[in-house]
Write a protein that holds these residues in place. Structure first.
Motif, PDB file in Angstrom:
ATOM      1  N   GLU A  70       1.331  25.616  40.864  1.00  9.71           N
ATOM      2  CA  GLU A  70       1.705  25.020  39.633  1.00  9.71           C
ATOM      3  C   GLU A  70       1.792  26.349  38.485  1.00  9.71           C
ATOM      4  O   GLU A  70       0.774  27.014  38.179  1.00  9.71           O
ATOM      5  N   TYR A  71       3.256  26.799  38.358  1.00  7.90           N
ATOM      6  CA  TYR A  71       3.424  27.495  37.475  1.00  7.90           C
ATOM      7  C   TYR A  71       3.604  26.902  36.009  1.00  7.90           C
ATOM      8  O   TYR A  71       3.826  25.761  35.927  1.00  7.90           O
ATOM      9  N   PRO A  72       3.639  27.539  34.830  1.00  5.76           N
ATOM     10  CA  PRO A  72       3.966  26.890  33.594  1.00  5.76           C
ATOM     11  C   PRO A  72       5.110  26.178  33.595  1.00  5.76           C
ATOM     12  O   PRO A  72       5.492  25.300  32.795  1.00  5.76           O
ATOM     13  N   GLY A  73       6.069  26.821  34.388  1.00  9.39           N
ATOM     14  CA  GLY A  73       7.284  26.230  34.017  1.00  9.39           C
ATOM     15  C   GLY A  73       8.013  25.622  35.471  1.00  9.39           C
ATOM     16  O   GLY A  73       9.090  25.222  35.357  1.00  9.39           O
ATOM     17  N   LYS A  74       7.448  25.946  36.470  1.00 13.37           N
ATOM     18  CA  LYS A  74       7.877  25.399  37.545  1.00 13.37           C
ATOM     19  C   LYS A  74       6.601  24.959  38.728  1.00 13.37           C
ATOM     20  O   LYS A  74       5.679  25.507  38.838  1.00 13.37           O
ATOM     21  N   ARG A  75       7.017  23.924  39.611  1.00  8.60           N
ATOM     22  CA  ARG A  75       6.251  23.495  40.841  1.00  8.60           C
ATOM     23  C   ARG A  75       6.841  24.011  41.900  1.00  8.60           C
ATOM     24  O   ARG A  75       7.856  23.703  42.100  1.00  8.60           O
ATOM     25  N   VAL A  76       6.107  24.683  42.656  1.00 12.32           N
ATOM     26  CA  VAL A  76       6.589  25.019  43.894  1.00 12.32           C
ATOM     27  C   VAL A  76       5.584  24.764  45.182  1.00 12.32           C
ATOM     28  O   VAL A  76       4.434  24.677  45.078  1.00 12.32           O
ATOM     29  N   LEU A  77       6.329  24.505  46.490  1.00  6.97           N
ATOM     30  CA  LEU A  77       5.512  24.416  47.620  1.00  6.97           C
ATOM     31  C   LEU A  77       5.500  25.996  48.084  1.00  6.97           C
ATOM     32  O   LEU A  77       6.596  26.483  48.335  1.00  6.97           O
ATOM     33  N   SER A  78       4.286  26.197  48.208  1.00  4.21           N
ATOM     34  CA  SER A  78       3.877  27.818  48.829  1.00  4.21           C
ATOM     35  C   SER A  78       3.778  27.781  50.286  1.00  4.21           C
ATOM     36  O   SER A  78       2.789  26.690  50.696  1.00  4.21           O
ATOM     37  N   GLU A  92      14.654  24.751  61.925  1.00  5.54           N
ATOM     38  CA  GLU A  92      15.244  23.871  61.113  1.00  5.54           C
ATOM     39  C   GLU A  92      14.779  22.498  61.017  1.00  5.54           C
ATOM     40  O   GLU A  92      14.422  22.252  59.882  1.00  5.54           O
ATOM     41  N   PRO A  93      14.218  21.726  61.942  1.00  7.79           N
ATOM     42  CA  PRO A  93      13.497  20.644  61.580  1.00  7.79           C
ATOM     43  C   PRO A  93      12.027  20.761  60.935  1.00  7.79           C
ATOM     44  O   PRO A  93      12.038  19.882  59.871  1.00  7.79           O
ATOM     45  N   MET A  94      11.444  21.885  60.808  1.00  5.33           N
ATOM     46  CA  MET A  94      10.340  22.478  60.099  1.00  5.33           C
ATOM     47  C   MET A  94      10.795  22.414  58.774  1.00  5.33           C
ATOM     48  O   MET A  94      10.184  21.842  57.631  1.00  5.33           O
ATOM     49  N   LEU A  95      12.013  23.118  58.306  1.00  2.00           N
ATOM     50  CA  LEU A  95      12.510  23.399  57.100  1.00  2.00           C
ATOM     51  C   LEU A  95      12.764  22.454  56.461  1.00  2.00           C
ATOM     52  O   LEU A  95      12.656  22.177  55.236  1.00  2.00           O
ATOM     53  N   ASP A  96      13.508  21.311  57.381  1.00  2.54           N
ATOM     54  CA  ASP A  96      14.207  20.208  56.671  1.00  2.54           C
ATOM     55  C   ASP A  96      13.035  19.408  56.408  1.00  2.54           C
ATOM     56  O   ASP A  96      13.015  18.677  55.315  1.00  2.54           O
ATOM     57  N   LEU A  97      12.017  19.260  56.809  1.00  2.00           N
ATOM     58  CA  LEU A  97      10.917  18.320  56.556  1.00  2.00           C
ATOM     59  C   LEU A  97      10.204  18.840  55.148  1.00  2.00           C
ATOM     60  O   LEU A  97       9.927  18.279  54.489  1.00  2.00           O
ATOM     61  N   LEU A  98       9.784  20.337  55.466  1.00  2.00           N
ATOM     62  CA  LEU A  98       9.299  20.800  54.148  1.00  2.00           C
ATOM     63  C   LEU A  98      10.209  20.552  52.883  1.00  2.00           C
ATOM     64  O   LEU A  98       9.811  20.491  51.676  1.00  2.00           O
ATOM     65  N   LYS A  99      11.487  20.870  53.258  1.00  2.00           N
ATOM     66  CA  LYS A  99      12.345  20.564  51.894  1.00  2.00           C
ATOM     67  C   LYS A  99      12.231  19.086  51.461  1.00  2.00           C
ATOM     68  O   LYS A  99      12.010  18.999  50.329  1.00  2.00           O
ATOM     69  N   ARG A 100      12.161  18.234  52.333  1.00  2.00           N
ATOM     70  CA  ARG A 100      11.885  16.807  52.059  1.00  2.00           C
ATOM     71  C   ARG A 100      10.685  16.679  51.383  1.00  2.00           C
ATOM     72  O   ARG A 100      10.355  15.886  50.284  1.00  2.00           O
ATOM     73  N   TRP A 101       9.706  17.183  51.837  1.00  2.00           N
ATOM     74  CA  TRP A 101       8.297  17.074  51.194  1.00  2.00           C
ATOM     75  C   TRP A 101       8.236  17.563  49.636  1.00  2.00           C
ATOM     76  O   TRP A 101       7.650  16.937  48.870  1.00  2.00           O
ATOM     77  N   ALA A 102       8.838  18.869  49.621  1.00  2.00           N
ATOM     78  CA  ALA A 102       8.854  19.530  48.524  1.00  2.00           C
ATOM     79  C   ALA A 102       9.719  18.638  47.356  1.00  2.00           C
ATOM     80  O   ALA A 102       9.039  18.507  46.311  1.00  2.00           O
ATOM     81  N   ARG A 103      10.716  18.065  47.743  1.00  2.00           N
ATOM     82  CA  ARG A 103      11.486  17.360  46.697  1.00  2.00           C
ATOM     83  C   ARG A 103      10.790  16.134  46.418  1.00  2.00           C
ATOM     84  O   ARG A 103      10.705  15.798  45.086  1.00  2.00           O
ATOM     85  N   ASP A 104      10.273  15.333  47.235  1.00  2.00           N
ATOM     86  CA  ASP A 104       9.252  14.150  47.320  1.00  2.00           C
ATOM     87  C   ASP A 104       8.280  14.287  46.398  1.00  2.00           C
ATOM     88  O   ASP A 104       7.898  13.613  45.778  1.00  2.00           O
ATOM     89  N   THR A 105       7.680  15.493  46.303  1.00  2.00           N
ATOM     90  CA  THR A 105       6.371  15.834  45.427  1.00  2.00           C
ATOM     91  C   THR A 105       6.827  16.711  44.245  1.00  2.00           C
ATOM     92  O   THR A 105       6.024  17.277  43.640  1.00  2.00           O
ATOM     93  N   GLN A 106       8.024  16.360  43.686  1.00  2.00           N
ATOM     94  CA  GLN A 106       8.469  17.235  42.594  1.00  2.00           C
ATOM     95  C   GLN A 106       8.421  18.625  42.472  1.00  2.00           C
ATOM     96  O   GLN A 106       8.209  19.043  41.432  1.00  2.00           O
ATOM     97  N   CYS A 107       8.787  19.450  43.575  1.00  2.00           N
ATOM     98  CA  CYS A 107       8.657  20.775  43.254  1.00  2.00           C
ATOM     99  C   CYS A 107       9.888  21.213  43.037  1.00  2.00           C
ATOM    100  O   CYS A 107      11.074  20.272  43.566  1.00  2.00           O
ATOM    101  N   ASP A 108      10.194  22.260  42.614  1.00  2.00           N
ATOM    102  CA  ASP A 108      11.488  22.912  42.171  1.00  2.00           C
ATOM    103  C   ASP A 108      11.748  24.049  43.235  1.00  2.00           C
ATOM    104  O   ASP A 108      13.032  24.360  43.194  1.00  2.00           O
ATOM    105  N   ALA A 109      11.115  24.233  44.095  1.00  2.00           N
ATOM    106  CA  ALA A 109      11.447  25.470  45.208  1.00  2.00           C
ATOM    107  C   ALA A 109      10.458  25.484  45.997  1.00  2.00           C
ATOM    108  O   ALA A 109       9.160  24.708  45.699  1.00  2.00           O
ATOM    109  N   ILE A 110      10.687  26.190  47.248  1.00  2.00           N
ATOM    110  CA  ILE A 110       9.725  26.582  48.387  1.00  2.00           C
ATOM    111  C   ILE A 110       9.439  28.320  48.112  1.00  2.00           C
ATOM    112  O   ILE A 110      10.761  28.756  48.059  1.00  2.00           O
ATOM    113  N   GLU A 111       8.396  28.613  48.022  1.00  2.00           N
ATOM    114  CA  GLU A 111       8.207  30.079  48.218  1.00  2.00           C
ATOM    115  C   GLU A 111       7.275  30.512  49.518  1.00  2.00           C
ATOM    116  O   GLU A 111       6.458  29.814  49.853  1.00  2.00           O
TER     117      GLU A 111
END
Length: 143
Positions: A70-78, A92-111
């Motif tokens: 949690e950054y002051p201006g952004k939430r990311v999945l690290s 690819e399947p792992m990245l797709d799942l992580l992207k969905r998880w990140a979106r579903d948990t209101q993340c702005d990005a994966i880092e």
């Protein structure tokens, strides 16, 4: 290929299958973490997630460890740790799942911070290099 989040309370059940991957990943932390430390994060703290890739016969191919930052201006999945074999089968399947998880948990990005090779590996996925982490070892005070 099956990719899945391992429930926090069940990490111990599959750890033997992914420990070699995490041992190799830990080598690239240059002493900051060991595989046992990664196990402790995933099995004792609900804010860390273990993701695994395996086939229908139960052969494990890789694992990823994440948490939220949690950054002051952004939430990311690290993505803290990633390791495995035959990455082309599960990336690819792992990245797709992580992207969905990140979106579903209101993340702005994966880092992630990692070896230079990861930059090239994720180039076709929209990876944007924002910074590089370097370390200047201090050695002993006599040098």
């Amino acid at each position: 290929m099956i990719v899945s989040l391992v429930p926090f309370e069940r990490v111990h059940e599959c750890w033997a299958n992914v420990a070699p991957f995490m041992e190799r990943a830990a080598e690239y932390t240059f002493g900051r973490y060991h595989a046992d430390d990664i196990y402790d994060l995933c099995s004792q703290r609900q804010d860390y997630q273990l993701w695994v890739a395996f086939d229908n016969e139960g052969k494990f191919y890789g694992a990823v460890v994440t948490s939220f930052t949690e950054y002051p201006g952004k939430r990311v999945l690290s993505m803290h740790f990633c390791g495995g074999d035959e990455l082309h089968l599960w990336k690819e399947p792992m990245l797709d799942l992580l992207k969905r998880w990140a979106r579903d948990t209101q993340c702005d990005a994966i880092e992630f911070t990692g070896r230079k090779g990861w930059v090239k590996l994720f180039a076709n996925d929209g990876n944007q290099v924002q910074w590089v982490t370097c370390e200047l070892p201090l050695g002993d005070s006599n040098g």
